[in-house]
Design an enzyme around this catalytic site. Structure first.
Site, mmCIF file in Angstrom:
data_model
loop_
_atom_site.group_PDB
_atom_site.id
_atom_site.type_symbol
_atom_site.label_atom_id
_atom_site.label_comp_id
_atom_site.label_asym_id
_atom_site.label_seq_id
_atom_site.Cartn_x
_atom_site.Cartn_y
_atom_site.Cartn_z
ATOM 1 N N ASP A 8 0.877 -1.168 0.000
ATOM 2 C CA ASP A 8 0.000 0.000 0.000
ATOM 3 C C ASP A 8 0.920 1.225 0.000
ATOM 4 O OD1 ASP A 8 -2.263 1.694 0.464
ATOM 5 O OD2 ASP A 8 -1.724 1.702 2.600
ATOM 6 N N ARG A 9 0.437 2.375 -0.449
ATOM 7 C CA ARG A 9 1.305 3.550 -0.500
ATOM 8 C C ARG A 9 1.177 4.416 0.756
ATOM 9 N NH1 ARG A 9 0.400 8.548 -4.521
ATOM 10 N NH2 ARG A 9 -0.445 9.370 -2.577
ATOM 11 N N ASP A 10 0.053 5.097 0.902
ATOM 12 C CA ASP A 10 -0.096 6.087 1.976
ATOM 13 C C ASP A 10 -0.142 5.404 3.348
ATOM 14 O OD1 ASP A 10 -0.230 7.982 -0.062
ATOM 15 O OD2 ASP A 10 -2.410 7.817 -0.195
ATOM 16 N N ASN A 51 -5.211 3.003 -3.703
ATOM 17 C CA ASN A 51 -6.471 3.692 -4.020
ATOM 18 C C ASN A 51 -6.202 5.187 -4.027
ATOM 19 O OD1 ASN A 51 -7.808 1.231 -3.809
ATOM 20 N ND2 ASN A 51 -8.808 1.700 -1.859
ATOM 21 N N CYS A 110 -11.514 -2.424 -8.925
ATOM 22 C CA CYS A 110 -10.102 -2.298 -8.547
ATOM 23 C C CYS A 110 -9.857 -1.547 -7.249
ATOM 24 C CB CYS A 110 -9.291 -1.691 -9.694
ATOM 25 S SG CYS A 110 -9.778 -0.062 -10.253
HETATM 26 MG MG LIG Z 1 -2.788 3.256 3.521
#
Ligand SMILES: [Mg+2]
Length: 182
Positions: A8-10, A51, A110
């Site tokens: 995941d990014r954030d 997302n 997605c």
């Molecule tokens: Mg996150």
């Protein structure tokens, strides 16, 4: 078949600000470059699954998102770390807000917890699911990982509350140390 670590990014790679819509708001978390470099050296593909409803909401464009990701890649490269692929869900299901991009306001396949982007990456890179992992800081990441058969790690300040995840660690650095040993 290649093993992979989906990230995941954030909140995993960078500070989790509410909306990140331009490169100046993107700040790598401590130890992330080193962790990703370790994955690179251990022959894991590193694939981001993120997302970004800020695109559907009209808060930023696909070009802005590319600029944010270029900053991320540049900062990682300074420490010798590399991301192999980035998959972005730009959608958001709730219509009716000012400035939104109507064609992206859909109930897509997605947006995590749905598994669409992970499944796409598995196909694109012939990923060995059984020996692959997902690391995220929310239950939606864990659910998406479980649905696709990945081993799951929750990044959380509250180590006692793993929820549905297989493991919990305080940051990506300690998560990667675990992944590499097992
Ligand atoms: Mg996150």
């Amino acid at each position: 078949m290649k093993k992979a670590v989906f990230l995941d990014r954030d909140g995993v790679i960078n500070e989790n600000l509410k909306d990140i819509v331009e490169p100046s708001q993107f700040h790598l978390l401590h130890g992330v470059s080193e962790a990703i470099k370790k994955l690179n050296e251990s022959n894991y593909l590193v694939v981001i699954i993120t997302n970004q409803p800020v695109i559907a909401k009209g808060f930023c464009t696909f070009e802005d998102m590319d600029a944010i990701h270029q900053k991320m890649k540049n900062e990682l490269a300074k420490e010798g770390a590399k991301i192999d692929a980035i998959y972005v869900c730009p959608h958001h299901p709730e219509k009716g807000f000012k400035g939104e991009v109507p064609e992206l306001k859909i109930d897509c396949d997605c947006r995590k917890p749905k598994p669409g982007l992970i499944l796409q990456a598995i196909t694109d890179y012939s990923i060995d699911v059984e020996n692959s992992w997902i690391v995220g800081d929310s239950e939606t990441d864990i659910t998406a990982g479980k649905t696709t058969g990945l081993k799951t790690i929750l990044i959380s300040g509250k180590l006692e509350s793993a929820g549905n995840a297989d493991y919990t660690f305080k940051d990506l650095k300690t998560a990667v140390e675990h992944i590499i040993i097992v």
